[in-house]
Structures are given as C-alpha cells and as structure tokens.
Design an enzyme around this catalytic site. Structure first.
Site, PDB file in Angstrom:
ATOM      1  N   LYS B  96       0.879  -1.176   0.000  1.00  0.00           N
ATOM      2  CA  LYS B  96       0.000   0.000   0.000  1.00  0.00           C
ATOM      3  C   LYS B  96       0.910   1.217   0.000  1.00  0.00           C
ATOM      4  CE  LYS B  96      -3.224   2.667   2.724  1.00  0.00           C
ATOM      5  NZ  LYS B  96      -3.744   2.925   4.086  1.00  0.00           N
ATOM      6  N   GLY B 157      -8.309   9.300   8.870  1.00  0.00           N
ATOM      7  CA  GLY B 157      -8.685   9.453  10.262  1.00  0.00           C
ATOM      8  C   GLY B 157      -9.752  10.483  10.530  1.00  0.00           C
ATOM      9  N   ASN B 206      -9.706   1.924   9.243  1.00  0.00           N
ATOM     10  CA  ASN B 206      -9.035   1.543  10.479  1.00  0.00           C
ATOM     11  C   ASN B 206      -9.637   2.274  11.683  1.00  0.00           C
ATOM     12  OD1 ASN B 206      -5.524   1.013  11.314  1.00  0.00           O
ATOM     13  ND2 ASN B 206      -7.245   1.087  12.675  1.00  0.00           N
TER      14      ASN B 206
END
Lengths: 65, 257
Positions: B96, B157, B206
């Site tokens: 990635k 995030g 995530n």
C-alpha cells in the site's frame, strides 16, 4: 566504532551488520534493515561491513492502517 | 468483485491494525469483521522488548491477506526503501503505497506517488496506491503499472465519509476494469455501504473501528454494511428523480370529497 542504531548511539567492536544485530538483541528476530537509508537484505547482512558513524535502521512489523 | 493482482478476495473489507485498545480486541474485531485483508506497517524495533515479534505472530494467526503500507513516507526514496523492507519482512509483493505531501490533510504527493509506483512496479511489486479521485493522476498510476487504485474518501482518520461522491463515481466509470478501493476517511458503516453502492470493490478503514467504543461490534456493523452495499449495487438500483411519483395506485381510489 561508534554507530547510530535506530537513532541511539552505540559503541561496538563488531564490524558487520549481522554481528551488530546479534549483539543488540535481534538474533533470529523478524526484522528488516537499512544502513544510511539504503535497504540491506537479510542475505547480505553478514557481508555488509560497517564504518564509523553509520546509521542503522532495524524495523519490525507494527500496527498500521 | 474484480481480482486484486490475480487474488480473489472473500469480501471487500480491508481493515487496519492500528489504534486498538489491546491486541485481544484487535483480534476480536478481525474475527467479527470477517475482513479479508489486514494492513500493517514497519517501525523501529527495540532489541530489548522486541514488541514487533509478538504483533507479527498475532497478525499471522488472523489468517488474512497482508497489505503492508509505507505510511509516514514523504519522499520517493523513503517509500521505495520501506517497500523493499516490507517485502522481505512480510513475504508479499503487495504494498500500500503512501507518499504524503501535506501534513494537515495527509493528502498524497501525487507526483512522488506516481514516480514511486513506477519504480516499484518495474521491480515486481504489486502496488496499491493511496491516491485522490483525480482522473489524470489515476491514469498516470495505471500507466506506471498499478492494477489497483485506492482513492481517499476523506482525509485519513477524519471519519467524514465520501467527500466527493461525484469524483468517486466518475473514477468508477472511467476505470471499469480496475479494482477500486475507497481508502481512508470512512467513519460510519453507511459510508462503506455508499462506496460499495457506487460499484467500488472494497473499502479500507481503520480508525472508525479501532476508535469505536466497541470495536468488535463496529467491525461487524461495517461487514454488514459492505455486504448490503454490494447487494444493492448488483441488484440495479432505481434512478433518482426530481419529482414525486406515487407508489400506491391511483386507479380505483374512492371519490370521497
């Protein structure tokens, strides 16, 4: 010989990368290495000769997103 | 679902391994999620506590595909070197690829990204580039050898969801044969469902799971949403329209006024 190992100064009599790893607790660990910003494959650690002031990076699997 | 460099995944759920309250909760979240891919990174290892060794044992036990990242790299040199180190440690050609260009948004440096993608592809890597929804850059990445594209939904995030639905839809239409993954910015299962409804092959997230009050339950919720999104996409949803159209038949309505 003085080196930087993961940013910390160390003094060693070892002259090769694999010897420094063994001396500093990485024996048989799953790690990848770089010296002065260049990748050093595991197969070349025993023949990779270090010189004064070399910067060694030892990386291992870690959490990531 | 399209293949990822010849690999057919069981589902389109790619889940990160960072920020969980504990290793046990991480493992539980993966178990409940059924995710087919786990993303991991490389960081400095202490010769004293060797924390990375325990983590690696935990990840191997998950039995999922491993996708190492180059998170935190800001230059082509850093990213390429990290990729080589990751290939050796994790034993996979998958990478990635992140080349970060701006600190506030963690937006990729698309110029460095393209150059690094070319170098790594020529060296046999199978590159998953973290990119934007810019079609021109995406085309350059494909030209550089990428067989997968991973545009962001929103900044890493941030949990904002799909900030540019138009752009993501255009990317899907522009690259009908390329596996596409929405990577980053998802905060809720509905965001994942929306990505899959657009025809994306997978989502990578995530923080939304790891930082939930109950990560395992949230992981399961995302799995359900991904499945629902896929089902909706393949069932050929209706076209939206501007004006109302009664669903109850008008014929036969009683005259009561």
């Amino acid at each position: 010989m003085k080196l930087l190992l993961n940013g910390d100064p160390i003094t060693t009599e070892a002259t090769t990368l694999d010897a420094v790893l063994d001396e500093n607790g990485y024996a048989e660990a799953t790690v990848a290495t770089a010296v002065n910003g260049d990748f050093v494959p595991a197969t070349l650690r025993s023949s990779h000769t270090l010189t004064e002031g070399d910067q060694i990076e030892v990386l291992a699997p870690m959490q990531g997103g | 679902m399209r293949d990822f460099y010849g690999v057919t995944l069981a589902n389109g759920f790619m889940l990160g391994t960072a920020q969980y309250p504990s290793p046990a909760i991480l493992a539980d979240a993966f178990k409940r999620s059924g995710a087919s891919v786990a993303t991991v990174s490389l960081r400095r290892e202490s010769g004293q506590d060797r924390a990375g060794q325990d983590f690696w044992a935990l990840i191997k036990d998950l039995g999922v595909h491993i996708l190492p990242n180059t998170a935190g790299c800001h230059t082509v040199k850093e990213a390429v070197t990290t990729a080589h180190m990751a290939r050796e440690v994790f034993g996979t050609k998958w990478i990635k690829l992140e080349v970060i260009g701006e600190e506030d948004t963690l937006q990729p440096d698309v110029f460095g990204l393209t150059e690094a993608a070319r170098i790594l592809s020529e060296d046999g890597f199978e590159v998953f580039p973290y990119c934007t929804e810019d079609l021109v850059v995406a085309g350059k990445l494909v030209d550089a050898g990428c067989e997968v594209l991973m545009p962001w939904g929103a900044p890493i995030g941030s949990g904002q969801g799909l900030n540019n639905v138009f752009g993501l839809r255009a990317m899907r239409a522009h690259f009908p044969d390329i596996p596409l993954v929405v990577d980053a910015g998802l905060g809720l299962p509905s965001h994942a469902a929306q990505a899959m409804e657009l025809g994306y092959d997978a989502v990578l997230l995530n923080t939304a799971v790891a930082k939930a009050g109950d990560p395992a339950l949230m992981a399961e919720a995302f799995a359900s949403a991904i499945k629902a999104g896929v089902q909706a996409q393949i069932s050929d949803p209706m076209e939206p329209r501007d004006m109302a159209a009664p669903s109850t038949p008008v014929i036969g309505k009683a005259f009561l006024s």
